[in-house]
Design an enzyme around this catalytic site. Structure first.
Site, PDB file in Angstrom:
ATOM      1  N   ILE A  84       0.837  -1.198   0.000  1.00  0.00           N
ATOM      2  CA  ILE A  84       0.000   0.000   0.000  1.00  0.00           C
ATOM      3  C   ILE A  84       0.872   1.249   0.000  1.00  0.00           C
ATOM      4  O   ILE A  84       0.567   2.235  -0.684  1.00  0.00           O
ATOM      5  CB  ILE A  84      -0.963   0.007   1.202  1.00  0.00           C
ATOM      6  CG1 ILE A  84      -1.714  -1.337   1.294  1.00  0.00           C
ATOM      7  CG2 ILE A  84      -1.938   1.165   1.092  1.00  0.00           C
ATOM      8  CD1 ILE A  84      -2.465  -1.723   0.044  1.00  0.00           C
ATOM      9  N   ASP A  85       1.970   1.219   0.728  1.00  0.00           N
ATOM     10  CA  ASP A  85       2.913   2.349   0.686  1.00  0.00           C
ATOM     11  C   ASP A  85       3.421   2.574  -0.729  1.00  0.00           C
ATOM     12  O   ASP A  85       3.523   3.716  -1.198  1.00  0.00           O
ATOM     13  CB  ASP A  85       4.101   2.079   1.610  1.00  0.00           C
ATOM     14  CG  ASP A  85       3.821   2.479   3.048  1.00  0.00           C
ATOM     15  OD1 ASP A  85       4.533   3.348   3.559  1.00  0.00           O
ATOM     16  OD2 ASP A  85       2.886   1.925   3.638  1.00  0.00           O
TER      17      ASP A  85
END
Length: 375
Positions: A160-161
């Site tokens: 997700i980062d």
């Protein structure tokens, strides 16, 4: 171009390294304790260094400036840099940048052309801190990333980062284009949650179109068969097929010396193969287990059937295709991994980058200078 990085951990620093690879000067502002990822070490890493493997994955080509923003001297230094910067990348929780005096509204009074990119976990209205594992769970990724009947699994990278970093890059590039056209700076906001949801792609569309939640299939694909399942060949080679067309399936059957499968009404079309997934997977597992996997992969390549071996990270990076993505080791140290994966005749990559900086290290200071402001 001057980029001021007021961000830590992964998403923001990945964007900083991206611009460093394209030739920008990137100043990474760290609190006196340093970016927390300096301490995120595996058991195999030496303790006597402040450059961990995790920190190094997102901080090549930067200078480190230590500044305590809770002090007048530290804030003044950062505000002076922001007045000259083209881009500021920040990852404060909503409200914290305002308290520290480094939010967009305050900095743009010093620099009207400033582009300010603010990364949060859940958007400007939520003070929740964003952590990748939690976002993977909340956005549906962990639920889908499991074998049927088994517990959900987190992806082995901070997915997700990284997705948020791509959104941040895209937003910054559009903002730079807007400024080139109008002369005006802008505020850009990206959240981990929005980035995660935007990346659900066909899995989200399945629910939106059918009102049925997609089910965990391990590495299998919900609407293509065979696609993604891992098979173990007779010589121990693990491999994956990605058969997206009926023609490719016929070639696969020929390579496996099972042409009758392609004529079977259960398997002749992708729609039929999806409906009879279990039966086909059983046949494939058995037959592939009887053949040499490396020989099969070579034959499938010649036939134009998408397939590949399951490799370790080290194997992937030591192939010629992997080595092209590496940043050369500097001064006998370790190599790095590029964040820029495109090639452009209009914008060549920096041929070399300085290694990830020690805390407070800047070019020409002979090492860790401890340039700590405001303490």
């Amino acid at each position: 171009m001057l980029v001021l990085e007021l961000a830590s951990v992964l998403a923001g620093p990945q964007v900083g390294q991206f611009f460093a690879e394209l030739g920008a000067t990137v100043l990474k502002v760290e609190a006196p304790a340093g970016d927390v990822t300096r301490t995120w070490k595996t058991s195999a890493e030496p303790a006597a260094t402040d450059v961990s493997a995790y920190f190094s994955c997102a901080n090549w080509g930067k200078q480190s400036i230590v500044a305590d923003l809770t002090t007048a001297a530290g804030l003044a230094r950062v505000r002076e840099l922001a007045a000259r910067a083209d881009v500021v990348i920040a990852s404060y929780k909503p409200g914290d940048a305002e308290k520290l005096g480094v939010d967009y509204d305050q900095l743009r009074t010093l620099n009207p052309r400033l582009i300010y990119a603010h990364l949060t976990g859940y958007g400007p209205e939520s003070a929740r801190a964003g952590y990748d594992a939690v976002l993977q769970a909340e956005a549906g990724f962990m639920y889908l990333n499991a074998q049927p009947g088994q517990e959900p699994q987190k992806m082995p990278v901070a997915l997700i980062d990284l997705l948020a970093a791509h959104q941040l890059k895209e937003g910054l590039l559009t903002a730079l284009y807007h400024r080139a056209c109008t002369g005006q700076g802008s505020l850009l906001r990206v959240s981990l949650l929005d980035s995660a949801l935007a990346s659900l792609a066909n899995q989200a569309a399945t629910w939106l179109v059918t009102s049925h939640d997609p089910k965990p299939l391990g590495s299998g694909h919900p609407s293509i068969v065979p696609y993604g399942t891992v098979y173990r060949a007779g010589n121990g080679r693990s491999l994956v097929l990605a058969v997206g067309a009926d023609r490719q399936f016929r070639h696969l059957c020929a390579a496996l010396e099972r042409p009758e499968w392609a004529a079977d009404a259960r398997f002749g079309t992708n729609e039929a193969r999806v409906a009879h997934r279990a039966a086909l997977e059983t046949l494939l597992q058995q037959r592939i287990g009887e053949v040499d996997g490396d020989t099969l992969l070579r034959e499938l390549e010649q036939l134009g059937v998408p397939a590949g071996a399951v490799r370790t990270v080290g194997e992937a990076l030591t192939l010629e295709s992997g080595r092209q993505m590496l940043l050369p080791a500097a001064g006998g140290g370790f190599a790095g991994l590029r964040t820029v994966a495109f090639r452009s005749s209009a914008w060549p990559l920096a041929p070399t980058l300085s290694p990830p900086p020690h805390l407070g290290e800047q070019p020409g200071d002979g090492g860790v200078a401890g340039k700590e402001l405001g303490r």
